[in-house]
Design an enzyme around this catalytic site. Structure first.
Site, PDB file in Angstrom:
ATOM      1  N   ASP A 162       0.992  -1.338   0.003  1.00 29.97           N
ATOM      2  CA  ASP A 162      -0.015   0.006   0.021  1.00 29.97           C
ATOM      3  C   ASP A 162       0.892   1.245   0.054  1.00 29.97           C
ATOM      4  OD1 ASP A 162      -2.340  -1.582   0.142  1.00 29.97           O
ATOM      5  OD2 ASP A 162      -2.160  -1.787   2.266  1.00 29.97           O
ATOM      6  N   GLU A 187     -11.436   0.397  -4.098  1.00 30.90           N
ATOM      7  CA  GLU A 187     -10.858   0.824  -2.888  1.00 30.90           C
ATOM      8  C   GLU A 187      -9.801   1.622  -2.853  1.00 30.90           C
ATOM      9  OE1 GLU A 187     -10.192  -2.970  -0.918  1.00 30.90           O
ATOM     10  OE2 GLU A 187      -8.688  -3.478  -2.311  1.00 30.90           O
TER      11      GLU A 187
HETATM   12  C1  6LW Z   1      -5.822  -2.160   1.971  1.00 28.50           C
HETATM   13  C2  6LW Z   1      -6.956  -2.276   1.131  1.00 28.50           C
HETATM   14  C3  6LW Z   1      -6.727  -3.728   0.787  1.00 28.50           C
HETATM   15  O1  6LW Z   1      -6.287  -1.190   3.112  1.00 28.50           O
HETATM   16  O2  6LW Z   1      -5.993  -4.339   1.638  1.00 28.50           O
HETATM   17  O3  6LW Z   1      -7.454  -5.530  -0.425  1.00 28.50           O
HETATM   18  C4  6LW Z   1      -6.113  -3.427   2.787  1.00 28.50           C
HETATM   19  N1  6LW Z   1      -7.207  -4.392  -0.339  1.00 28.50           N
HETATM   20  O4  6LW Z   1      -6.732  -1.532   0.035  1.00 28.50           O
HETATM   21  C5  6LW Z   1      -4.763  -3.922   3.247  1.00 28.50           C
HETATM   22  O5  6LW Z   1      -3.616  -3.577   2.439  1.00 28.50           O
END
Ligand code: 6LW
Length: 491
Positions: A15, A180
């Site tokens: 991330d 996301e």
């Molecule tokens: C992150 C989100 C995700 O906050 O996993 O699968 C979480 N997506 O974007 C942890 O990396």
């Protein structure tokens, strides 16, 4: 080496979020249950990064929660605005408290205690400011009991954490699963909303939309997804969750996460999600990834730590609890818990020199680890794989220092259909006066995310047994990859 196959920050550093101030770039990562949390880095060229420390160094910033594996600190956003650094993230162990906003004059810290945004429940928060100085919080609304609420936004009072208006939905992505990781940017008078979509597994992707205002209305890019390695044989997979940054010369780049699965189908990635760099060109008002613009040098990951300075190197972190460790003139004492450092290479060996009793493990999470434990004159090699927990072999060592050794070696088996290779083989050995003795050789797949689940990667871990451990030194040496050659077109 090619930017798409060589991480700028190898190992469990997912991330990525990046910002620039003058000639200096700063990069931060999510860190889950590990404390201190959110490693933060500096670079002048986007290629070579030096860790400055962590954003979350006090429990007033990172409430402990239950410390469960892959809980804790999820994705965040690092920005510089109004002469200060801002970092916004989520502690999913304290999910109902809402988003956490911290600020600092110096990215190396200290960072402030967080201002909470309890009206924004979810994950992956982003901060952006318009020309009038108005701050927009954009996040993925999510309740772990009730499900997804989409990509939401509201103007925010940074001083109090109060939303200045009811939250409203913005662009919900191109139609792939799990929209996301929003990041919002103004570029030449237009606003761009970058998302992660497709889930953080093989289908992962980056998509983008643009509009006249931070709140939209947004139109999706016709070329979406603008980055994905899904359904390709590229040796870097799971690519997504990008953040853009503008260079001093006006050019653009992106950091993004990717994984390096190896071994037979379906492939096993063991280092967690790592940070890669791409160039970005603007074509017709849309960002286009130029994955191999940069020649990425190998990161310098080798280390020997003799614990001869009062402060621990920032590579050392603790899952869940507090570090019950003391550094003394003759090494490190561990009373309880584990002290962990990320494994950052596909092939490597590591040695811990213990004065007496203690443990040295390779750990994916609390249910998946291999390792060595010394109880006085006895050394045991053991493996925990989910519900299976076995001692594999025992050896005896004389009084005095003993070396516990772990190596990630190439798999002996070819891949399917000629064999069934895992990503690597883990060799557990003990160094004695009469030489090194191998106690166990184990398929590495059981310490992979595809087996264990979760968001993290392998760690070397030091710990105690029934008495405090006394560690003289730890040495970690990368070895040349690849044992499984990448397909020709990516070699
Ligand atoms: C992150 C989100 C995700 O906050 O996993 O699968 C979480 N997506 O974007 C942890 O990396």
């Amino acid at each position: 080496m090619k930017g798409s196959t060589t991480p700028i920050v190898p190992g469990f550093y997912p991330d990525p979020t990046v910002c620039r101030v003058g000639d200096d770039y700063y990069l931060a990562h999510s860190s889950f249950e590990y404390f201190p949390g959110v490693p933060i880095w500096h670079s002048r060229d986007l290629l070579r990064w030096t860790q400055l420390g962590h954003v979350l160094t006090r429990r007033s910033q990172f409430a402990r929660g239950d410390g469960r594996s892959s809980g804790g600190i999820y994705a965040g956003t690092l920005r510089h605005h109004g002469g200060r650094f801002w970092y916004v993230t989520t502690n999913v162990g304290d999910h109902d408290g809402g988003q956490l906003i911290l600020q600092a004059d110096d990215p190396a810290g200290p960072w402030s205690d967080p201002v909470r945004v309890p009206q924004a429940i979810g994950i992956d928060p982003d901060l952006a400011w318009d020309d009038a100085g108005q701050c927009y919080l954009t996040w993925k609304a999510l309740s772990f009991t009730e499900g997804e609420g989409g990509i939401m936004q509201a103007r925010l009072d940074l001083a109090t954490g109060r939303l200045l208006e009811p939250a409203y939905p913005v662009w919900q992505g191109s139609g792939l699963s799990a929209a996301e990781g929003p990041h919002l940017y103004e570029v030449d008078g237009l606003w761009y909303l970058l998302l992660a979509e497709g889930g953080t597994e093989r289908g992962h992707a980056v998509t983008v939309a643009r509009g006249p205002h931070p709140s939209g209305p947004f139109e999706g890019c016709p070329a979406n997804p603008i980055l994905s390695h899904r359904s390709t044989i590229h040796p870097t997979q799971n690519t997504g969750h990008a953040d853009l940054v503008r260079a001093p010369d006006g050019g653009w780049a992106a950091v993004y996460l990717g994984a390096r699965p190896r071994g037979s189908t379906p492939g096993f990635h063991v280092l967690g999600r790592e940070t890669f760099l791409a160039g970005v060109n603007w074509v017709g008002g849309w960002p286009v990834f130029d994955e191999d613009r940069y020649d990425v040098p190998s990161a310098n990951t080798a280390f020997t730590d003799r614990f001869d300075r009062p402060a621990l190197d920032p590579r050392w972190v603790v899952p869940g609890g507090e570090p019950a460790v003391t550094v003394t003139a003759d090494g490190l004492r561990i009373a309880e818990g584990l002290l962990c450092a990320r494994v950052r290479d596909l092939r490597w060996s590591a040695e811990a020199t213990l004065e007496g009793s203690g443990r040295f493990l390779l750990r994916l999470d609390h249910r998946h680890h291999y390792g060595l434990a010394r109880y006085g004159d006895r050394v045991e090699a053991s493996a925990r794989v989910g519900d299976l927990d076995v001692v594999l072999a025992t050896a005896f060592v004389p009084d005095g220092p003993a070396v516990l050794r772990i190596e990630a070696a190439p798999p002996a088996s070819p891949t399917v259909p000629l064999g069934d290779a895992g990503p690597d083989e883990i060799v557990l050995s003990v160094g004695r006066p009469d030489g090194v003795r191998d106690l166990a050789r184990l398929d590495g797949r059981y310490l992979s995310t595809e087996v264990a689940s979760g968001f993290t990667g392998r760690m070397l871990a030091l710990g105690s047994t029934t008495v405090p451990a006394h560690v003289r030194s730890v040495t970690y040496r990368p070895q040349a990859e690849p044992a499984t050659p990448p397909p020709k077109e990516f070699a």
